[in-house]
Scaffold this motif. Structure first.
Motif, short mmCIF file in Angstrom:
data_model
loop_
_atom_site.label_atom_id
_atom_site.label_comp_id
_atom_site.label_asym_id
_atom_site.label_seq_id
_atom_site.Cartn_x
_atom_site.Cartn_y
_atom_site.Cartn_z
N TYR A 1 -8.95 -3.13 -7.74
CA TYR A 1 -8.41 -3.54 -6.66
C TYR A 1 -8.87 -1.68 -6.16
O TYR A 1 -7.67 -1.33 -6.43
CB TYR A 1 -7.76 -3.62 -5.88
CG TYR A 1 -8.41 -5.53 -4.88
CD1 TYR A 1 -8.67 -5.74 -4.51
CD2 TYR A 1 -7.53 -6.34 -6.36
CE1 TYR A 1 -9.27 -6.83 -4.06
CE2 TYR A 1 -8.22 -7.92 -5.87
CZ TYR A 1 -9.11 -8.14 -4.96
OH TYR A 1 -9.28 -9.26 -5.15
N LEU B 1 -7.69 1.65 -4.01
CA LEU B 1 -6.73 1.84 -2.99
C LEU B 1 -7.76 2.63 -1.42
O LEU B 1 -8.14 3.69 -1.91
CB LEU B 1 -5.39 2.58 -3.01
CG LEU B 1 -4.44 1.38 -3.61
CD1 LEU B 1 -4.43 0.74 -4.55
CD2 LEU B 1 -3.08 2.36 -3.50
N PHE C 1 -7.51 -2.29 0.66
CA PHE C 1 -7.99 -2.37 -0.84
C PHE C 1 -9.70 -2.36 -0.63
O PHE C 1 -10.04 -3.63 0.63
CB PHE C 1 -7.01 -3.52 -1.76
CG PHE C 1 -6.25 -2.84 -1.27
CD1 PHE C 1 -5.36 -1.87 -2.36
CD2 PHE C 1 -4.73 -3.68 -0.91
CE1 PHE C 1 -3.76 -2.00 -2.12
CE2 PHE C 1 -3.41 -3.35 -0.28
CZ PHE C 1 -2.86 -2.45 -1.25
N TYR D 1 0.68 -1.16 -0.27
CA TYR D 1 0.03 0.05 0.24
C TYR D 1 1.11 1.23 -0.27
O TYR D 1 0.15 2.54 -0.80
CB TYR D 1 -0.44 0.20 0.88
CG TYR D 1 -1.80 0.82 1.30
CD1 TYR D 1 -2.91 0.96 0.50
CD2 TYR D 1 -1.39 2.13 2.05
CE1 TYR D 1 -4.36 1.81 1.15
CE2 TYR D 1 -2.27 3.89 2.48
CZ TYR D 1 -3.31 3.60 1.48
OH TYR D 1 -4.72 4.16 2.16
#
Length: 737
Positions: A727, A729, A715, A641
């Motif tokens: 996906y 964020l 996600f 991430y």
């Protein structure tokens, strides 16, 4: 009395020398005919046709020019038909047409599309000069970083000529590239004609090129690829160099051919980022011929300056692209010219002395090349091409590597050794046995000429030396010597790197056909079996290619017809669904991360900003790509991430074909490259290096699909089909899924 005898002897030898020069003038081509209009060059044919009415002796050469044009047009129609039939291109959706431009092809075509969609030409150019959509959170000059001037010029022409009413933009692009393939075939045709003296060899070269399509070109399914733009100009350059190296050219002919060499070299360089490596091999060929005295030094110097001028001009157009300034070819040419100037007596002395001098010359030139190149790279701070040298070092066994970029190249089939099935296909069309036969004969001739040239300066009298050199020129002419060395060097490159076979196989067609239709080869062969006569030479020179034509027609014409009748349709519903979803459901300012091949299509089809792309000639981009690819490694969701947020990512696209890859063997799967680069053990059974350790985390691309809490914090899945998982964020203000 003694003085009179010396004078008579000098006059006799002088007459012999003059006779040798006259004989050289008549026998202007080692692989050409000795009479008739077949020896006329294509330029002379065209000029004569314009200036005067047709004569009987002009009909056959003009027929040759017509055949060349017909074969070029046939190749244009052939590859265009294959492209249409394999994809049903004219009937599929626009998004499907764009998806068909796979990997980096889609990236290049996106700039053509971007220029056409811009409100004005100046606005489009400004967007290319200050682009912030190709690499998120980074503004780059695309004209500096990439060789996309062809897309820019084509888009400007399309707008200026107002072709919107008559032709869709994509077809204007396609027909331009296919038209360049016609130029490619015509250049091959004329080069073979120049070497052999008959247009029949040109027809055989062009036919071989077309029939060996799998190994000579891949234009019908990789249309925007840089090599499809540049290689036709490279073939044109080889044709012009072949003419330029012919002996006894008039000054005007030399200047015109040199101008064509300059123009074609520049166009070749401006349209392909690998230009410097191709020109380096060409410069090495010229250097070899200069050292062995097979080509006049003045012409070699002129060609060196053409290389330098072309690269510098492209460097200026690409806003001082440091990769060109720090190229090996510039360093090599500088070293070769400087050392030759300092070592002026290189071509003097007896055989042993000259060989020793030549070896010393090679050591000094290559040492100075390395020194100059390293110095220039340090001054320029150049690191753009370091991955290529890492790859070459590992490929040729100078130590193993875990470097991600080097391994990425090493594991691709295109950068491996030339596969065996290539030789099987070339054998089936008869080009391989023909090529190997004439290659062996010509190499033997070249070795003999080289030894005689190295021994030539030991002659006591200057006129004897001149006589020997002129005789050697008759045995192996400079243009044929150049094509021989050129072909051998590119053959070695193709054998070591499959992707470079297209440089070799096309020229193989030229070399083999020119030799088969030569006077010289058949004269030597028939003399060896004591059947020589001018009539037999003439019969064999034309009978053999005609028999080959008959065989090729019988064997391959039905296959061509069957191939053209094989109708298919583009089918990739998962990618189409993904692209349509992105266009409809995401913001125009959204940033996408994923594999560089897929992201090139995302940029083309949707216009969204991407994090990385397939144009790999930039160190920062390579580092960024390795970081983005951690989505396929064993890293924690927090780490992934953080990396993605660093590049402004809004969405990641995960591909099952990468996450669960089976195409490559263990050790070459993308996830294996990432694991070893991160110091982690690879998946599956098999040995691992002892210093590799198991990762404390599962594989990200697989574990994120479980919707476990560590992943849902960062996600949320927003799209899914059989191939792709997208996906989004989450930001701090977003609630957990």
């Amino acid at each position: 009395m003694t003085l009179r005898k010396r004078k008579q002897r000098f006059e006799i030898l002088n007459d012999a020398s003059q006779h040798c020069l006259e004989r050289n003038h008549k026998q202007t081509n080692v692989y050409a005919g000795t009479n008739g209009s077949s020896n006329t060059s294509p330029w002379e044919v065209a000029i004569t046709a314009i200036r005067s009415p047709l004569q009987t002796t002009e009909i056959i050469p003009l027929l040759g020019l017509s055949v060349g044009l017909i074969l070029g047009c046939f190749h244009f129609w052939y590859v265009q038909s294959l492209h249409e039939n394999f994809l049903w291109f004219s009937n599929i959706q626009e998004v499907e047409q764009e998806i068909s431009f796979r990997t980096e092809c889609g990236l290049y075509y996106s700039y053509y599309k971007q220029m056409l969609q811009a409100p004005t030409i100046s606005r489009g150019l400004k967007e290319l000069l200050y682009d912030n959509k190709t690499e998120s959170r980074r503004t780059i000059n695309l004209l500096k970083r990439m060789n996309i001037y062809q897309e820019v010029i084509l888009s400007i022409l399309y707008r200026i000529l107002s072709l919107q009413r008559y032709l869709e933009p994509v077809y204007f692009y396609l027909y331009t590239v296919f038209g360049l393939q016609a130029l490619y075939v015509i250049s091959i045709y004329i080069t073979s004609w120049l070497l052999s003296g008959t247009w029949i060899s040109g027809a055989l070269a062009a036919l071989w090129y077309i029939l060996n399509r799998i190994d000579t070109t891949r234009v019908e399914f990789t249309i925007p690829l840089r090599e499809n733009w540049s290689l036709p100009f490279f073939a044109l350059q080889i044709m012009a160099i072949t003419y330029y190296l012919r002996p006894l050219l008039k000054p005007l002919q030399q200047r015109c051919s040199l101008a064509l060499i300059m123009a074609s070299t520049f166009l070749f360089c401006v349209s392909w980022q690998f230009n410097q490596f191709i020109l380096l091999i060409q410069a090495l060929a010229l250097f070899s011929l200069d050292c062995l005295d097979m080509v006049p030094a003045s012409k070699v110097t002129s060609l060196y300056f053409v290389h330098v001028a072309s690269l510098l001009l492209v460097c200026i157009l690409q806003f001082n692209n440091s990769m060109l300034l720090g190229s090996l070819v510039l360093s090599f040419i500088l070293a070769a010219l400087v050392v030759r100037h300092l070592q002026r007596n290189l071509k003097s002395g007896d055989f042993v002395v000259r060989v020793v001098k030549l070896l010393l010359h090679l050591v000094v030139v290559f040492s100075l090349t390395v020194l100059t190149n390293n110095t220039s790279k340090r001054i320029l701070g150049l690191e753009s091409d370091e991955h290529i040298f890492k790859f070459l070092k590992a490929k040729f066994g100078f130590g193993s590597t875990r470097d991600f970029d080097a391994k990425l190249y090493l594991c691709e089939e295109a950068f491996g050794l030339l596969p065996y099935d290539t030789f099987q296909r070339l054998l089936h069309t008869l080009i391989l046995p023909s090529y190997l036969l004439v290659l062996v004969i010509t190499v033997i001739i070249a070795i003999i000429v080289a030894i005689r040239n190295l021994s030539c300066s030991s002659c006591s009298a200057q006129f004897q030396s001149t006589s020997i050199k002129e005789e050697n020129m008759i045995i192996l002419r400079p243009d044929m010597a150049y094509n021989l060395i050129h072909n051998v060097l590119f053959g070695l490159l193709a054998l070591s790197t499959m992707r470079m076979k297209y440089l070799w196989t096309s020229h193989m067609c030229v070399f083999a056909s020119a030799a088969i239709c030569s006077n010289h080869l058949w004269s030597l062969s028939l003399k060896a079996i004591r059947l020589y006569s001018p009539q037999w030479v003439r019969v064999m020179r034309f009978a053999v290619p005609i028999l080959i034509f008959i065989y090729l027609y019988h064997e391959f014409w039905p296959k061509i017809m069957a191939e053209l009748s094989d109708l298919r349709e583009f089918y990739d519903p998962d990618t189409v669904e993904l692209m349509n979803w992105i266009k409809l459901k995401t913001s125009k300012n959204a940033v996408f991360a994923g594999s560089m091949q897929l992201l090139a299509g995302v940029k083309l089809c949707t216009g969204r900003t991407i994090t990385n792309h397939p144009h790999y000639e930039d160190k920062k981009l390579r580092e960024r790509t390795k970081q983005i690819y951690q989505i396929y490694s064993r890293r924690s969701p927090e780490e992934v991430y953080s990396i993605l947020r660093l590049y402004g990512t809004d969405y990641i696209i995960l591909e099952d074909s990468i996450c669960y890859e089976r195409r490559h063997s263990r050790g070459c799967r993308l996830r294996d490259l990432l694991d070893t680069a991160n110091g982690h053990m690879m998946d599956g059974s098999g040995a691992n290096d002892p210093d590799l350790k198991p990762s404390p985390y599962p594989r990200f691309c697989d574990e994120i699909k479980s919707n476990a809490p560590p992943y849902t914090i960062y996600f949320s899945r927003v799209f899914k089909n059989k191939t792709f998982h997208v996906y989004k964020l989450k930001k701090k203000k977003d609630k957990p899924y």
